[in-house]
Design an enzyme around this catalytic site. Structure first.
Site, PDB file in Angstrom:
ATOM      1  N   LYS A  23      -4.805 -29.777 -99.747  1.00 26.52           N
ATOM      2  CA  LYS A  23      -5.207 -28.855 -98.538  1.00 26.52           C
ATOM      3  C   LYS A  23      -5.334 -27.473 -99.206  1.00 26.52           C
ATOM      4  CE  LYS A  23      -1.251 -27.143 -96.560  1.00 26.52           C
ATOM      5  NZ  LYS A  23      -1.011 -26.014 -96.016  1.00 26.52           N
ATOM      6  N   ARG A  28     -10.446 -23.433 -99.288  1.00 29.93           N
ATOM      7  CA  ARG A  28     -11.139 -22.781-100.179  1.00 29.93           C
ATOM      8  C   ARG A  28     -12.573 -23.252-100.147  1.00 29.93           C
ATOM      9  NH1 ARG A  28      -6.029 -22.229-101.236  1.00 29.93           N
ATOM     10  NH2 ARG A  28      -5.428 -19.904-102.314  1.00 29.93           N
ATOM     11  N   ASP A 315       6.256 -25.097-102.589  1.00 33.37           N
ATOM     12  CA  ASP A 315       5.910 -26.287-101.816  1.00 33.37           C
ATOM     13  C   ASP A 315       6.907 -27.324-101.898  1.00 33.37           C
ATOM     14  OD1 ASP A 315       4.197 -24.963-100.072  1.00 33.37           O
ATOM     15  OD2 ASP A 315       2.376 -25.718-101.207  1.00 33.37           O
ATOM     16  N   LYS A 342       8.161 -18.972 -94.761  1.00 34.53           N
ATOM     17  CA  LYS A 342       7.202 -19.897 -94.618  1.00 34.53           C
ATOM     18  C   LYS A 342       7.297 -20.522 -93.114  1.00 34.53           C
ATOM     19  CE  LYS A 342       5.740 -20.585 -98.882  1.00 34.53           C
ATOM     20  NZ  LYS A 342       4.427 -20.364 -99.074  1.00 34.53           N
TER      21      LYS A 342
END
Length: 434
Positions: A23, A28, A315, A342
């Site tokens: 992801k 990007r 994460d 988050k």
């Protein structure tokens, strides 16, 4: 959509291919990849909700994107000079990466837009990105440092040297994007290292960028269009690894996964906990290390995870917390406050759901404590995911040690980061939509 997880499968031995593309790199590949004028291909682009949000917003700026097949994109960019100067409303939905990286691009290119998001994203702090961009000369209109954010005023960016006050790859990336678009020099200094996909991609596309001792120096330079390959998402792979570690007499090999050193710290931590897990780097593609991960069922032990590691595993902390519950002893994860801002307050989500399972956990002075020593759970459990994809998937991993049923609400939010997650989780779990 809720998911009911019945008794887990056992003795699984699999080679798993086709994980959705990473992801972080996918965002990007569109935002940075479209800065130069040109045509290029993106291979293994994930169809997670967050990445589609970025794709849709880049199209609103004037980029043309078409699917060559299910996961491969053809991108035609007019270049930063050809972007629409009045983009109107750009809806970032739930994607913090989209909004923060776009802020750097928009203010540097003097594009008029109003950035909005869903209820969750609209509560998340944006001062951390607005303040350093304002130091460069960026101008914004917003209320209380949150969405919506208006970029209608002219920005005249200058070269700066900036010391990060928050360990955030998104903030660092927004500054680097702003500098490359505005053709300015910038030095960004980090206290704790964060994921470096932006630096790798800019270098791959021709930027004059140097990374030394937590200091990134970007000189005025031009980017060029190049095809990009996105490896399998290592943060998604983490959940499949977790399922294997907690399962009975099982093993997996995950193929063609991102093995960037700034993203695989959680593997080092799992090894320190006693996990039977190894990585095998096979190649470099588009500047990123790619390879295979092999893991086997393991007996784990609790450890203390220091603050320096937290930005690199941010994460994976929900998953590591679940694994800690079935480890011998107590696990302490230090400096977890970033989890509170988050997609949900993940500190609360971890603690409250562990307690629902009869597992002791608490937060104290910035640190998270999980008491291990649990072998199995033997009760019907209802997990409150808080509409947070990583909380939902972490507690799906926990269900492999529940002898009864586990119900997880709002499973559909896993599409944010792990599209078609049921396909991969079902290798280990009997899952029923409810």
């Amino acid at each position: 959509m809720d998911i009911k997880i019945l008794k887990a499968k056992e003795n699984i031995h699999k080679e798993i291919k086709g994980l959705p593309g990473d992801k972080s790199i996918a965002h990007r590949s569109l935002i940075i990849g479209c800065i130069p004028k040109g045509t290029y291909n993106i291979y293994n682009f994930p169809k997670g909700d967050d990445c589609i949000v970025t794709l849709n917003n880049m199209e609103k700026l004037g980029v043309k994107v078409s699917y060559e097949d299910e996961y491969n994109l053809k991108v035609i960019s007019p270049g930063i000079e050809g972007f629409k100067k009045d983009a109107g409303i750009l809806n970032c939905d739930n994607s913090g990466t989209t909004v923060r990286l776009l802020l750097g691009l928009l203010c540097a290119a003097n594009i008029r837009a109003i950035l909005i998001g869903d209820e969750s994203l609209s509560k998340r702090p944006m001062e951390r990105i607005l303040e350093p961009l304002q130091l460069m000369g960026g101008t914004f209109q917003c209320s209380d440092g949150k969405l919506p954010i208006n970029t209608t005023k002219l920005s005249n960016l200058e070269s700066i040297e900036y010391s990060m006050t928050v360990s955030s790859a998104q903030v660092k990336s927004a500054l680097l994007i702003a500098a490359i678009v505005a053709k300015r020099n910038i030095v960004v200094k980090e206290t704790l290292s964060t994921r470096d996909h932006t630096e790798i991609m800019m270098k791959y596309l021709g930027a004059d960028i140097k990374c030394e001792e937590k200091s990134i120096t970007l000189e005025k330079s031009n980017l060029c269009s190049k095809d990009m390959f996105i490896p399998g998402d290592i943060s998604s792979a983490a959940f499949i690894i977790g399922l294997c570690l907690l399962s009975k007499e099982s093993s997996i090999t995950l193929k063609d996964v991102l093995l960037n050193p700034s993203r695989r710290k959680f593997i080092d931590i799992l090894k320190a906990m006693g996990a039977d897990i190894n990585i095998y780097i096979t190649e470099t593609r588009s500047g990123e290390l790619v390879g295979d991960i092999k893991a086997k069922s393991s007996n784990l032990k609790g450890i203390e995870i220091e603050s320096e590691s937290t930005p690199s595993i941010i994460d994976e902390i929900p998953l590591l917390s679940v694994l800690a519950a079935f480890s011998e002893g107590t696990t302490i994860i230090k400096s977890v406050d970033e989890l509170k801002v988050k997609e949900s307050n993940r500190v609360d989500g971890i603690i409250n759901n562990l307690k629902r399972c009869g597992i002791q956990a608490h937060y104290d002075n910035g640190d998270l404590f999980i008491k291990g020593g649990n072998s199995y759970i033997n009760k019907n459990i209802s997990i409150e995911s808080q509409k947070d994809h990583r909380i939902a998937m972490a507690f799906a991993v926990l269900s492999i040690r529940n002898l009864k049923n586990t119900n997880i609400n709002h499973w559909e939010y896993t599409n944010i980061s792990f599209p078609n997650s049921i396909k991969f989780f079902s290798e280990f779990l009997n899952m029923v939509e409810s």
